[in-house]
Design an enzyme around this catalytic site. Structure first.
Site, mmCIF file in Angstrom:
data_model
loop_
_atom_site.group_PDB
_atom_site.id
_atom_site.type_symbol
_atom_site.label_atom_id
_atom_site.label_comp_id
_atom_site.label_asym_id
_atom_site.label_seq_id
_atom_site.Cartn_x
_atom_site.Cartn_y
_atom_site.Cartn_z
ATOM 1 N N HIS A 1 -0.486 9.580 36.106
ATOM 2 C CA HIS A 1 -0.609 9.517 34.633
ATOM 3 C C HIS A 1 -2.048 9.385 34.256
ATOM 4 C CE1 HIS A 1 3.733 8.298 34.854
ATOM 5 N NE2 HIS A 1 3.658 7.870 33.530
ATOM 6 N N ASP B 1 10.283 10.650 30.013
ATOM 7 C CA ASP B 1 9.412 9.486 30.391
ATOM 8 C C ASP B 1 10.230 8.241 30.714
ATOM 9 O OD1 ASP B 1 7.318 8.086 30.869
ATOM 10 O OD2 ASP B 1 6.267 8.056 28.782
ATOM 11 N N ASP B 2 10.896 7.597 29.475
ATOM 12 C CA ASP B 2 11.625 6.186 29.716
ATOM 13 C C ASP B 2 12.769 6.468 28.738
ATOM 14 O OD1 ASP B 2 10.203 4.541 31.488
ATOM 15 O OD2 ASP B 2 8.449 5.234 29.888
ATOM 16 N N GLU C 1 -3.137 9.649 28.569
ATOM 17 C CA GLU C 1 -1.806 9.267 27.738
ATOM 18 C C GLU C 1 -2.444 8.343 26.632
ATOM 19 O OE1 GLU C 1 0.942 6.469 29.546
ATOM 20 O OE2 GLU C 1 2.566 6.946 27.770
ATOM 21 N N HIS D 1 10.811 7.825 34.543
ATOM 22 C CA HIS D 1 10.825 6.619 35.375
ATOM 23 C C HIS D 1 12.282 6.069 35.326
ATOM 24 C CE1 HIS D 1 6.315 6.321 34.908
ATOM 25 N NE2 HIS D 1 6.656 6.849 33.725
ATOM 26 N N HIS E 1 9.159 14.070 35.010
ATOM 27 C CA HIS E 1 8.469 12.846 34.467
ATOM 28 C C HIS E 1 9.314 12.039 33.693
ATOM 29 C CE1 HIS E 1 4.703 11.114 32.126
ATOM 30 N NE2 HIS E 1 5.573 10.087 32.587
HETATM 31 N N1 ADE Z 1 5.604 3.281 33.129
HETATM 32 C C1 ADE Z 1 6.861 3.618 32.482
HETATM 33 N N2 ADE Z 1 6.703 4.445 31.615
HETATM 34 C C2 ADE Z 1 4.998 4.567 31.565
HETATM 35 C C3 ADE Z 1 4.280 5.203 30.669
HETATM 36 N N3 ADE Z 1 4.653 6.177 29.529
HETATM 37 N N4 ADE Z 1 2.958 5.259 30.972
HETATM 38 C C4 ADE Z 1 2.467 4.404 31.877
HETATM 39 N N5 ADE Z 1 3.265 3.730 32.678
HETATM 40 C C5 ADE Z 1 4.589 3.832 32.328
HETATM 41 ZN ZN ZN Z 2 5.783 7.990 32.477
#
Ligand code: ADE
Ligand code: ZN
Length: 335
Positions: free
Chosen positions: A194, A275-276, A197, A16, A14
């Site tokens: 997703h 995640d990011d 969350e 992006h 996971h």
């Molecule tokens: N796009 C990038 N990161 C995300 C996240 N944590 N939740 C939803 N969309 C995303």
């Molecule tokens: Zn994500």
């Protein structure tokens, strides 16, 4: 312990790729592409990364994507992630990308996917990191827009293993995308989404029953629904949990309050992911290190999390066996 957590063989399921755009590369691409940034310096960018919730992050994340214009930009972005991941014991990565973010700015689907694909191939050849690519639909846009994106993806079917669903969760339930996911699965794509969350447990049920996903991205709000917990445990549906992201985006007030350890103890198939990483507090090793320290994860917990990461991947049974043997060898040597 920190070196152990960095080096232990793991899969990341996971992340992006657009979320791995470091401020330094953002500035370099802005210069290369003559894009004006609303920041004076790299430090100013980092200072702007204070988020109260998912939407406040997404606004900045989509704005950052404006520097990505050419195939080489997507190559450089993806390559930078893979280089960092390789240094942190990542042996296999399943990388998300958001084509609509770029198509809607006038880029061709092929520009985006070809740049990413070239870096993924180099990642295998030069870094020894195995990869798969997952196309995420933006849920704040319509089902029709997602369907059109799927149509454009068809030509690149061999490069894309699965479809996913991301962006603003609350108010955009999975059920809206049922027909798109039906079509995608008919065409041979696997599916993830997703859910849970910021959104309620109901969205996790919908992702499972309507979108027929193989994994839930995040999923941490399942804890509010005992029947759902039972289902996830029985079916061993993987959750790709992102601890530092959850704290940065206000899903949990602090890492000490995160429910990852509770979910593990309930028998769920939990994995750890970034995640990011450029925006939300770190790459996968930093996620393992901070979570282990705050939640007092045992060696056994760490071994379960890393084994789950390969088990929950879209690798073939033989490939999974190979990586899990490598993991077991690492553990045996470090005892
Ligand atoms: N796009 C990038 N990161 C995300 C996240 N944590 N939740 C939803 N969309 C995303
Ligand atoms: Zn994500």
């Amino acid at each position: 312990m920190d070196a152990y957590l960095r080096d232990i063989p793991k899969a990341e399921l996971h992340m992006h790729v657009e979320g791995s755009l470091e401020p330094e590369l953002m500035f370099e691409l802005a210069r290369r592409n003559s894009v004006t940034l609303p920041y004076a310096s790299v430090e100013a960018v980092r200072q702007a990364y204070v988020f109260g919730n998912l939407q406040s992050f997404l606004d900045i994340y989509y704005a950052g994507c404006r520097v990505l214009l050419h195939e080489q930009d997507f190559y450089d972005l993806t390559w930078a992630y893979l280089s960092r991941a390789a240094e942190q014991g990542v042996r296999h990565a399943e990388v998300f990308f958001d084509p609509q973010t770029h198509i809607d700015r006038g880029l061709a689907f092929g520009t985006v996917v070809t740049g990413i694909r070239r870096a993924l191939l180099d990642g295998q050849q030069k870094l020894g990191v195995s990869t798969k690519l997952i196309l995420c639909f933006l849920r704040h846009l319509s089902a029709e827009a997602a369907m059109e994106t799927l149509r454009q993806a068809r030509q690149y079917k061999d490069w894309i293993v699965a479809v996913g669903l991301d962006s603003s969760e609350v108010g955009h339930p999975p059920e809206i995308f049922r027909a798109v996911f039906d079509r995608a699965r008919d065409e041979g794509f696997l599916a993830v989404a997703h859910a849970g969350e910021e959104g309620p447990p109901e969205y996790i049920w919908q992702a499972l029953d309507l979108l027929k996903v193989s994994r839930i991205d995040h999923g941490v709000r399942c804890i509010e629904d005992a029947r759902l917990i039972k289902r996830l445990a029985t079916e061993q549906v993987p959750l790709t949990v992102c601890p530092l992201s959850n704290v940065k985006l206000g899903v949990f007030r602090s890492l000490a309050e995160h429910n990852l350890k509770k979910l593990l103890d309930l028998g769920l198939c939990v994995t750890v992911n970034s995640d990011d990483p450029a925006y939300l507090g770190g790459y996968i090793a930093e996620n393992f290190q901070a979570t282990q320290a705050e939640l007092h994860l045992s060696r056994d917990d760490i071994h379960r999390l890393t084994r789950n990461s390969f088990q929950a991947s879209f690798l073939s049974p033989g490939e999974k066996r190979g990586f899990i043997q490598e993991l077991d060898g690492f553990i045996a040597r470090r005892r």
